[in-house]
Design an enzyme around this catalytic site. Structure first.
Site, PDB file in Angstrom:
ATOM      1  N   SER A  49      -8.113  -5.075  -1.202  1.00  0.00           N
ATOM      2  CA  SER A  49      -6.783  -4.557  -1.518  1.00  0.00           C
ATOM      3  C   SER A  49      -6.843  -3.136  -2.072  1.00  0.00           C
ATOM      4  CB  SER A  49      -6.076  -5.469  -2.519  1.00  0.00           C
ATOM      5  OG  SER A  49      -6.803  -5.547  -3.735  1.00  0.00           O
ATOM      6  N   HIS A  50      -8.034  -2.714  -2.509  1.00  0.00           N
ATOM      7  CA  HIS A  50      -8.194  -1.366  -3.064  1.00  0.00           C
ATOM      8  C   HIS A  50      -9.096  -0.490  -2.192  1.00  0.00           C
ATOM      9  CE1 HIS A  50      -6.616  -3.545  -6.496  1.00  0.00           C
ATOM     10  NE2 HIS A  50      -6.368  -2.398  -7.089  1.00  0.00           N
ATOM     11  N   ASP A 190      -2.584  -6.726  -4.165  1.00  0.00           N
ATOM     12  CA  ASP A 190      -2.901  -8.079  -3.723  1.00  0.00           C
ATOM     13  C   ASP A 190      -1.648  -8.801  -3.228  1.00  0.00           C
ATOM     14  OD1 ASP A 190      -5.665  -8.053  -4.193  1.00  0.00           O
ATOM     15  OD2 ASP A 190      -5.355  -8.418  -6.331  1.00  0.00           O
TER      16      ASP A 190
END
Length: 336
Positions: A49-50, A190
């Site tokens: 997600s990052h 997320d």
């Protein structure tokens, strides 16, 4: 549901792809390389997600009317222990990288160092930079406000940010102990990933626009998020607002949201780093005492925060970093 097709690529190939993407969109070389390091590290360590998932969204950030694609931040030592860097409305990670040498030097010489970043657009996860500092022998914490997406406990309107906080502790002949988490019940990225995958989220992550609990990620993204741990998470988040906002001349999350002006860019905020030298403050026994604590995790087979990330990193080093083919194709299509 069929698992999404993925391809494994060498770390250097992913880094080169990210640099190529940014340069194609006229970001200067220093920022392009800094962002490539951050996003590649997150992808490599399984923080999807990052990682590369964020790359397409950087176009919205770079399109913000105040974003500076040619930013060249300079570290300014204010006192023997305090360094300030103005990110000049570029991505914050380059400003942090240029301030880290002063931060770690101050901590090793005086026991403590403080680094304040102003006017930086949020990059991605905090842990790559605190890990880097800890690898130089200091303990360090980092924090920043974001956008006002989170309802304070007992409230009815979004006021606080997801307000992440990270911490790293150096370990002799071992990788640092590192954690990094949002003070919201889940990171916004997320929730967005669950939405894109057509998945539900747990109860307690957020509420819809009417303030009602929901497991629909789209409804939470249109409504508001919740802090973790009820009033405890709300209090820690407020502390981060104060320390990484007014105390360093930065914005609160509500101010960041107003600055965004509906551009849907990453938050433009301040970041606070505080580093310590355990050995200078306490003596050599500090490190052994810490190792005794960590051994207690091993004795009961408890997971030490950061161990999962390191395990994934080792697999990535052997087999290549996994990237979904659909995301890879999307990124390639966005390179002019």
């Amino acid at each position: 549901m069929q698992p999404e097709a993925t391809v494994r690529l060498p770390e250097e190939n992913i880094r080169e792809l990210v640099v190529k993407f940014f340069l194609a969109h006229h970001l200067n070389q220093p920022q392009a390389e800094s962002m490539a390091n951050m996003l590649t590290a997150a992808q490599r360590d399984g923080s999807l997600s990052h990682g590369l998932q964020r790359l397409p969204g950087t176009l919205d950030t770079m399109a913000h009317p105040h974003f500076n694609k040619q930013a060249e931040p300079v570290a300014e030592r204010i006192t023997s222990v305090f360094t300030r860097v103005d990110a000049q409305n570029g991505f914050s990670c380059l400003a942090v990288e240029r301030g880290l040498p002063n931060l770690t030097e101050s901590a090793r010489e005086f026991g403590v160092g403080i680094l304040a970043i102003r006017n930086g657009f949020h990059s991605t996860a905090l842990w790559p930079l605190v890990e880097k500092a800890a690898s130089l022998g200091v303990a360090v914490m980092s924090m920043n406000p974001t956008h006002s997406y989170v309802v304070p406990t007992g409230g009815s309107k979004a006021l606080l940010g997801t307000n992440p906080m990270a911490f790293a502790w150096p370990r002799p002949n071992k990788r640092p102990y590192v954690f990094d988490f949002a003070t919201s019940a889940a990171a916004r990225a997320d929730i967005a990933m669950r939405k894109n995958a057509g998945q539900q989220i747990p109860v307690g992550w957020g509420v819809d626009k009417d303030g009602q609990a929901t497991t629909d990620p789209a409804a939470v993204l249109a409504g508001a998020m919740l802090p973790f741990g009820s009033h405890k998470g709300s209090a820690i988040s407020t502390m981060i607002e104060l320390l990484a906002g007014p105390m360093i001349g930065g914005r609160t999350s509500r101010d960041c949201m107003q600055f965004d002006q509906g551009a849907d860019a990453a938050p433009c905020h301040g970041e606070l780093f505080i580093a310590f030298s355990p050995e200078l403050i306490s003596g050599p026994e500090a490190m052994q005492s810490a190792e005794n604590l960590f051994s207690g995790f091993n004795e009961q087979e408890a997971r030490l925060p950061g161990d999962r990330r390191y395990a994934i990193r080792d697999v990535s080093a052997r087999e290549g970093i996994p990237v979904s083919t659909s995301l890879l194709n999307r990124i390639l299509a966005l390179i002019p």
